[in-house]
Motif scaffolding. Structure first.
Motif, short mmCIF file in Angstrom:
data_model
loop_
_atom_site.label_atom_id
_atom_site.label_comp_id
_atom_site.label_asym_id
_atom_site.label_seq_id
_atom_site.Cartn_x
_atom_site.Cartn_y
_atom_site.Cartn_z
N ASP A 118 -4.30 11.83 -9.88
CA ASP A 118 -3.26 11.25 -9.06
C ASP A 118 -3.83 10.04 -8.34
OD1 ASP A 118 -1.09 10.63 -7.63
OD2 ASP A 118 -1.15 12.38 -6.31
N ASP A 119 -3.54 8.88 -8.88
CA ASP A 119 -4.05 7.69 -8.21
C ASP A 119 -2.90 6.93 -7.55
OD1 ASP A 119 -2.99 7.08 -10.62
OD2 ASP A 119 -4.76 6.11 -11.45
N SER A 120 -1.84 7.69 -7.18
CA SER A 120 -0.78 6.98 -6.49
C SER A 120 -1.26 6.61 -5.09
CB SER A 120 0.51 7.80 -6.43
OG SER A 120 0.23 9.16 -6.36
N LEU A 121 -0.61 5.60 -4.55
CA LEU A 121 -1.05 5.02 -3.30
C LEU A 121 -1.07 6.06 -2.18
CD1 LEU A 121 -1.94 2.19 -2.58
CD2 LEU A 121 0.38 1.71 -1.81
N CYS A 122 0.04 6.81 -2.03
CA CYS A 122 0.13 7.85 -1.01
C CYS A 122 1.42 8.61 -1.30
CB CYS A 122 0.18 7.26 0.40
SG CYS A 122 1.67 6.29 0.68
N GLU A 123 1.83 9.52 -0.40
CA GLU A 123 3.03 10.32 -0.70
C GLU A 123 4.31 9.49 -0.73
OE1 GLU A 123 2.80 12.88 3.08
OE2 GLU A 123 4.94 12.46 2.94
N HIS A 124 4.26 8.24 -0.28
CA HIS A 124 5.47 7.43 -0.26
C HIS A 124 5.67 6.56 -1.50
CE1 HIS A 124 4.29 8.28 3.96
NE2 HIS A 124 5.54 8.71 3.97
N PHE A 125 4.59 6.35 -2.23
CA PHE A 125 4.69 5.52 -3.44
C PHE A 125 3.91 6.18 -4.56
CE2 PHE A 125 5.41 2.53 -0.01
CZ PHE A 125 6.46 1.76 -0.50
N SER A 126 4.60 6.56 -5.65
CA SER A 126 3.85 7.18 -6.75
C SER A 126 3.43 6.12 -7.77
CB SER A 126 4.66 8.29 -7.40
OG SER A 126 5.97 7.85 -7.60
N TYR A 127 2.81 5.07 -7.27
CA TYR A 127 2.26 4.01 -8.12
C TYR A 127 0.84 3.73 -7.67
CZ TYR A 127 7.15 3.00 -9.30
OH TYR A 127 8.43 3.09 -9.71
N THR A 128 0.02 3.19 -8.57
CA THR A 128 -1.31 2.76 -8.15
C THR A 128 -1.17 1.42 -7.44
OG1 THR A 128 -1.70 1.47 -10.13
CG2 THR A 128 -2.35 3.78 -10.21
N GLU A 187 0.14 5.09 7.48
CA GLU A 187 -0.94 4.15 7.78
C GLU A 187 -1.78 3.83 6.55
OE1 GLU A 187 -1.20 7.28 8.35
OE2 GLU A 187 -3.23 7.84 7.79
N ILE A 188 -1.49 4.49 5.41
CA ILE A 188 -2.21 4.14 4.17
C ILE A 188 -1.44 3.07 3.40
CG2 ILE A 188 -3.01 5.01 1.95
CD1 ILE A 188 -3.49 7.70 3.43
N CYS A 189 -0.14 3.36 3.13
CA CYS A 189 0.61 2.42 2.29
C CYS A 189 1.01 1.15 3.04
CB CYS A 189 1.83 3.09 1.67
SG CYS A 189 3.01 3.74 2.85
N LYS A 190 1.25 1.27 4.34
CA LYS A 190 1.74 0.08 5.05
C LYS A 190 0.71 -1.07 5.07
CE LYS A 190 5.43 1.90 7.95
NZ LYS A 190 5.84 2.16 9.33
N PRO A 191 -0.51 -0.82 5.55
CA PRO A 191 -1.46 -1.95 5.52
C PRO A 191 -1.78 -2.41 4.10
CG PRO A 191 -2.29 -0.14 6.88
CD PRO A 191 -1.09 0.37 6.16
N ALA A 192 -1.84 -1.45 3.14
CA ALA A 192 -2.15 -1.83 1.76
C ALA A 192 -1.08 -2.77 1.22
CB ALA A 192 -2.27 -0.59 0.89
N ILE A 193 0.17 -2.42 1.46
CA ILE A 193 1.26 -3.26 0.94
C ILE A 193 1.36 -4.55 1.76
CG2 ILE A 193 3.78 -3.37 0.68
CD1 ILE A 193 3.49 -0.35 -0.21
N GLY A 194 1.11 -4.43 3.07
CA GLY A 194 1.08 -5.64 3.89
C GLY A 194 0.05 -6.62 3.35
N SER A 195 -1.10 -6.08 2.93
CA SER A 195 -2.15 -6.92 2.40
C SER A 195 -1.74 -7.56 1.07
CB SER A 195 -3.43 -6.08 2.21
OG SER A 195 -4.30 -6.67 1.29
N MET A 196 -1.09 -6.77 0.21
CA MET A 196 -0.67 -7.32 -1.09
C MET A 196 0.38 -8.41 -0.91
SD MET A 196 -0.54 -4.06 -3.64
CE MET A 196 -0.54 -2.65 -2.57
N GLY A 219 -0.82 2.30 17.30
CA GLY A 219 -1.05 2.84 15.96
C GLY A 219 0.09 2.51 15.01
N ILE A 220 -0.11 2.83 13.75
CA ILE A 220 0.93 2.60 12.73
C ILE A 220 1.81 3.84 12.65
CG2 ILE A 220 1.32 2.36 10.24
CD1 ILE A 220 -1.02 0.52 10.08
N VAL A 221 3.14 3.64 12.67
CA VAL A 221 4.05 4.78 12.57
C VAL A 221 4.47 5.01 11.13
CG1 VAL A 221 4.94 4.54 14.91
CG2 VAL A 221 6.10 3.38 13.03
N GLY A 222 4.86 6.24 10.83
CA GLY A 222 5.29 6.58 9.48
C GLY A 222 5.67 8.03 9.43
N ASP A 223 5.71 8.61 8.24
CA ASP A 223 5.97 10.04 8.15
C ASP A 223 4.97 10.70 7.20
OD1 ASP A 223 7.07 8.84 5.91
OD2 ASP A 223 8.67 10.31 5.70
N ILE A 224 4.57 11.92 7.57
CA ILE A 224 3.67 12.71 6.75
C ILE A 224 4.39 14.03 6.50
CG2 ILE A 224 1.45 13.97 6.71
CD1 ILE A 224 1.03 10.98 6.54
#
Lengths: 852, 108
Positions: free
Chosen positions: A480-490, A520-529, B57-62
């Motif tokens: 599973d190399d998806s970005l995080c639980e919000h995006f099932s893409y690499t 906090e995983i997908c947001k900065p990653a996508i912000g960066s892209m 911090g960054i907000v979101g959902d887990i």
């Protein structure tokens, strides 16, 4: 029980491998190992010798070190040749008269280059290609020469030709046989190899029998050939094969083969009791093995026999895959179709320069040999089919025909037995890789460090990856190399979606391709892209919620919630006036001040409300943001270079400033560091950076994918002697390709280690434009450069944005949980501990640290 | 009856970000999540990093829970309850908060 004493004569690759295997053996404490070397240094990697001319240093070629031997109690004596074996009394004597007794004696004396008995062969610039000293001799000769000839068109000869070419000589190859690599290739393969090599500017002369070497007219020497022709040259390099170094055994009554070589049995034992021979000096079943892998295998067998194990040497496969002068060549099994009744299939593509020949058994069911030139992708499959004696699925021609619809007819690795050898350099089997995966290595770089697979010649990278994936699937580990639980893409897939669909905001992407709110995983990653591709202001309403606190406040949060400030000082160059301004800002705002590792100045302890006034002062003095807070280009470090330094070859500071101004603001998967050194003394430590540039007398050498940090990695030499324009073009392409394809928070070093095909693949993409994307990569980079603006300057001009720079939204008060302790003359020497904060609150003075 | 105290305008909050308010001598982190007219409030103090930073911090959902990730060491705090998902013993206080028209209010 007293220890058994083992003497290893010769500390080459195989001799060292034997010692390494002994050290790793569980019963090693019952043995004492002594090794002798005739050469002045311990074992180094002869297979990679040609890289010496591509910039690798002797240190990088070393396979071991005195420290390693010392730590493991191995005694070593260099520059002293063993000249006498007294096997009745079990002792050896060296040239310097040293005597040493043994219980077991290992002869790992290797081989020496064969020089044909041609009159005139012993002149000053007639050389061989075997040791580091030989290479030093070649370098010295090349300095006073223009033309070079290699005698011998085999594998080593072509490597030697590459070396001459790298040394800047007009290069010729003279071969006795009618074709190049006569042992490994058939006629068709040899012909294509020849035309490819000639296209690179190396002249090939086949069917030439040199009769004498005499004084030349236009060059230093003239070589006369039996057919009446001749060639003029300044340097002659003999690479006409190897001969086993069996002199020692020969003199002291150990059985030698009729054409040389120390005869050994399946346990690697010679005819003398307790004397073993391993590597290129050994003759097994009438054969000398001139490759390193069989030598390593013999080392293993000898260790096993000494320690009571039951491994046996049963011959070795001589299949090989390599890159010669940039041309991919592979040979498997019976490449010349000598097996009676066998059948051949040939595929030849004159346009792409590809030749493939498949040799199969008489019943058309088994692979028994192959020749591949120009495209060696099928090597792994074909080799495994031959070694595993696997029946060909479907029609044999499919194995070498190009896949028309993109579906390569590959043999599934599932069909291989666990014992199938995947990496021949380090003898790693499919079973070993499965075990490593089960032990927790789930990516290629993990497999590399755990099993050593792929770390030799690197030819097994594709196969190793396939086996690793098969193991993961078998274990039920869904990769599973998806970005995080919000995006099932690499990350790479998301980057492509952003690019191809023209998506400009996180919300848009979440709606079309994701779920939930993000994290906090997908947001900065996508912000960066988004920033890499569109380069919009990161504090824009639609991007601000994606940024880490560092990006939101354009500063680096420290552990008490205050920030540090780093203005850009491109290339580490700064005027005295600017330096004074920095001093004043540090003083006026009471900030702890320190020089960073990247040749700039860091101010610590700024509160939110202090950031805008600090930056007003800095911007006014001409400073821009340093992006120390971003996953982006940090610094381009430089040494002073040719403008001042006595040794500088080029102006490294100007280049560093140009590069920093070009790539500043580029948002990337992780931080990026660069450096430019003005000469090979390398004062800027460029080889420890993502991109390192080192000046030579012919231009710039470009190094890629190094880093310091927790797991330091030396950068790989990528291209040499570049002019300014080409250098920048390659870096543009490299950065964009990395930004597109790396995983989130993956440094270039790890990215490279996981890149199938490694540096060579990168070379194909960036230099040869294999994927046809270079123009696009350059255009993408041009857009980033054109749209650059200093984020702090822009922020200062926006009152709306400045509102965020306050601790409270409803009060002008500031955080009351901040306290500092003076140290070495700076008021904010360090953040106070919790206990100290409580004391301070009660008005108790804290003891300060004395200035030291 | 409980009283409500005005803190700031709803329009002062950028979507999916937080701010810090001073309320009864305490630091309160206020967050606006998604497109709705809805806000959340928990303590601004990160008990793990020991600093007043959670609003940044960054907000979101887990797994369906709305959270903020501490900007220091990235532990998640539930916006509704203040629960720390990784270390429940380090959970923080949650505050009653509402939006009246364009005004954000905390319970006094």
């Amino acid at each position: 029980m007293s220890k058994q004493k083992i003497i290893v004569v010769g500390n080459g690759m195989v001799g060292h491998k034997f010692i390494e295997n002994m050290i790793e053996h569980p019963d090693y404490d019952q043995y004492e190992v002594v090794t002798f070397s005739e050469e002045p240094r311990l074992a180094y990697d002869r297979v990679q010798l040609s890289y010496y001319f591509a910039g690798k240093t002797v240190d990088e070629l070393m396979l071991t070190s005195p420290d390693y031997y010392d730590e493991n109690g191995v005694r070593f004596i260099v520059s002293d040749k063993v000249v006498n074996i007294d096997h009745a009394n079990k002792k050896v004597v060296t040239a310097s008269g040293r005597e040493e007794s043994y219980d077991k004696l290992i002869l790992a004396t290797g081989s020496y280059p064969f020089v044909p008995p041609i009159p005139g062969k012993d002149q000053e610039h007639c050389l061989v290609y075997r040791t580091i000293e030989d290479l030093e001799g070649m370098t010295a000769s090349a300095k006073v020469s223009k033309v070079g000839v290699v005698v011998g068109g085999g594998l080593l000869g072509l490597e030697a030709a590459n070396a001459l070419k790298n040394l800047g000589l007009e290069t010729h190859v003279v071969e006795f046989a009618p074709r190049l690599m006569a042992v490994q290739l058939d006629e068709g393969g040899g012909q294509l190899l020849r035309s490819k090599i000639e296209a690179l500017g190396v002249s090939v002369h086949t069917e030439k029998n040199t009769t004498e070497i005499v004084a030349g007219e236009t060059c230093r020497y003239r070589m006369n050939f039996a057919d009446g022709s001749h060639i003029e040259t300044d340097v002659i390099l003999f690479s006409a094969g190897i001969r086993p170094q069996d002199e020692l055994a020969r003199q002291f009554d150990i059985e030698i083969g009729p054409r040389g070589g120390i005869v050994i049995d399946n346990n690697c034992l010679t005819s003398a009791k307790d004397v073993y021979a391993i590597g290129e000096c050994a003759l097994w079943d009438g054969k000398i093995y001139g490759l390193v892998a069989p030598g390593y295998n013999m080392a293993k067998v000898a260790v096993s026999h000494i320690t009571g194990g039951d491994l046996a040497f049963e011959g070795a496969d001589m299949s090989t895959k390599l890159k010669l002068l940039g041309v991919d060549v592979a040979s498997i099994g019976d490449a010349q179709a000598r097996t009676p009744g066998c059948l051949s299939y040939t595929y030849s593509d004159g346009h792409a320069g590809v030749y493939k020949r498949l040799v199969v058994s008489a019943d058309n069911k088994k692979v028994i040999g192959a020749v591949l030139v120009g495209d060696v992708e099928a090597y792994g499959n074909l080799l495994q089919m031959m070694l595993g004696d696997i029946e060909i699925p479907g029609s044999p021609e499919a194995l070498i025909l190009p896949s028309i619809d993109g579906a390569a007819p590959a043999l599934g690795v599932d069909a291989l037995p666990d014992s199938a050898q995947i990496c021949s350099c380090h003898d790693v089997t499919k079973g070993d890789i499965f075990e490593a995966v089960k032990g927790g290595c789930t990516d290629l770089s993990g497999i590399k460090s755990c099993t050593k697979a792929v770390t030799g010649c690197g030819g097994c990278a594709a196969m190793t990856t396939q086996v690793m994936n098969a193991a993961l699937t078998e274990m039920g580990v869904e990769v599973d190399d998806s970005l995080c639980e919000h995006f099932s893409y690499t990350r790479q897939e998301i980057f492509d979606i952003i690019r191809v669909k023209g998506i400009k905001s996180f919300d848009e992407l979440l709606e079309s391709h994701g779920q939930g709110h993000g994290c906090e995983i997908c947001k900065p990653a996508i912000g960066s892209m988004l920033a890499t591709h569109w380069n919009e202001y990161v504090l824009d309403d639609k991007h601000i919620g994606l940024q880490d606190t560092n990006d939101i406040f354009l500063a680096n949060m420290q552990r008490d919630g205050t920030y540090s400030v780093v203005p850009r000082i491109a290339g580490g160059e700064i005027t005295p006036e600017q330096l004074i301004v920095l001093g004043e800002v540090g003083r006026d705002f009471g900030l702890y001040t320190k020089i960073t590792g990247g040749q700039r100045i860091d101010f610590f302890g700024a509160q939110l409300h202090e950031l805008p006034p600090i930056w007003e002062r800095l911007v006014e003095a001409g400073f821009e943001t340093g992006h120390a807070y971003g996953k982006s280009l940090r610094t381009v470090k430089s040494c002073v270079g040719s403008t001042w330094c006595r040794y500088g070859m080029l102006d490294s500071v100007s280049m560093a400033v140009n590069l920093e101004m070009r790539y500043k603001g580029l948002r990337s998967p992780h931080k990026l560091k660069m450096a430019v050194s003005g000469c090979t003394r390398e004062c800027a430590e460029a080889q420890g950076k993502d991109v390192g540039v080192i000046a030579t007398d012919k231009g710039w050498n470009l190094y890629l994918c190094g880093n310091g940090g927790m797991k330091p990695r030396h950068a790989d030499l990528f291209a040499q002697d570049l002019d300014d324009e080409t250098l920048i073009k390659y870096i543009d392409r490299f950065f964009m390709f990395y930004c597109r394809t790396a995983d989130k928070l993956q440094r270039t070093s790890v990215w490279m280690d996981n890149l199938e095909g490694g540096i060579e693949y990168l070379h194909e993409v960036i230099v040869e434009d294999k994927l046809g994307i270079c123009e696009e990569l350059e255009a993408d980079m041009a857009r980033v450069i054109d749209t650059y603006e200093c984020e702090w300057k822009k922020t200062l001009n926006s009152p709306e944005r400045l509102k965020r720079f306050a601790h409270f939204i409803n009060s002008d008060l500031t955080d009351d949980n901040l306290a500092y302790v003076e140290m070495r003359g700076q008021a904010k020497g360090r953040i106070a501990t919790d206990e100290e904060r409580q004391k301070l609150a009660k008005g108790v003075e804290i003891e300060t640290v004395e200035l030291v | 009856m409980s009283e409500w105290k005005d803190i700031c305008k709803f329009s002062d909050l950028a979507a999916n970000t937080g701010v810090c308010a001073l309320h009864n001598q305490e630091q309160v982190a206020i967050f606006r999540v998604g497109k709705e007219q809805k806000v959340y409030a928990i303590s601004n103090y990160d008990p793990i990093g020991k600093a007043n930073v959670l609003s940044r911090g960054i907000v979101g959902d887990i797994k369906g829970k709305l959270v903020v990730a501490s900007p220091l060491y990235k532990q998640h705090f539930c916006l509704e309850t203040g629960e720390c998902l990784e270390e429940p013993e380090n959970s923080v206080k949650a505050y009653a908060i509402r939006v009246e028209g364009d005004v954000v209010q905390l319970q006094a």
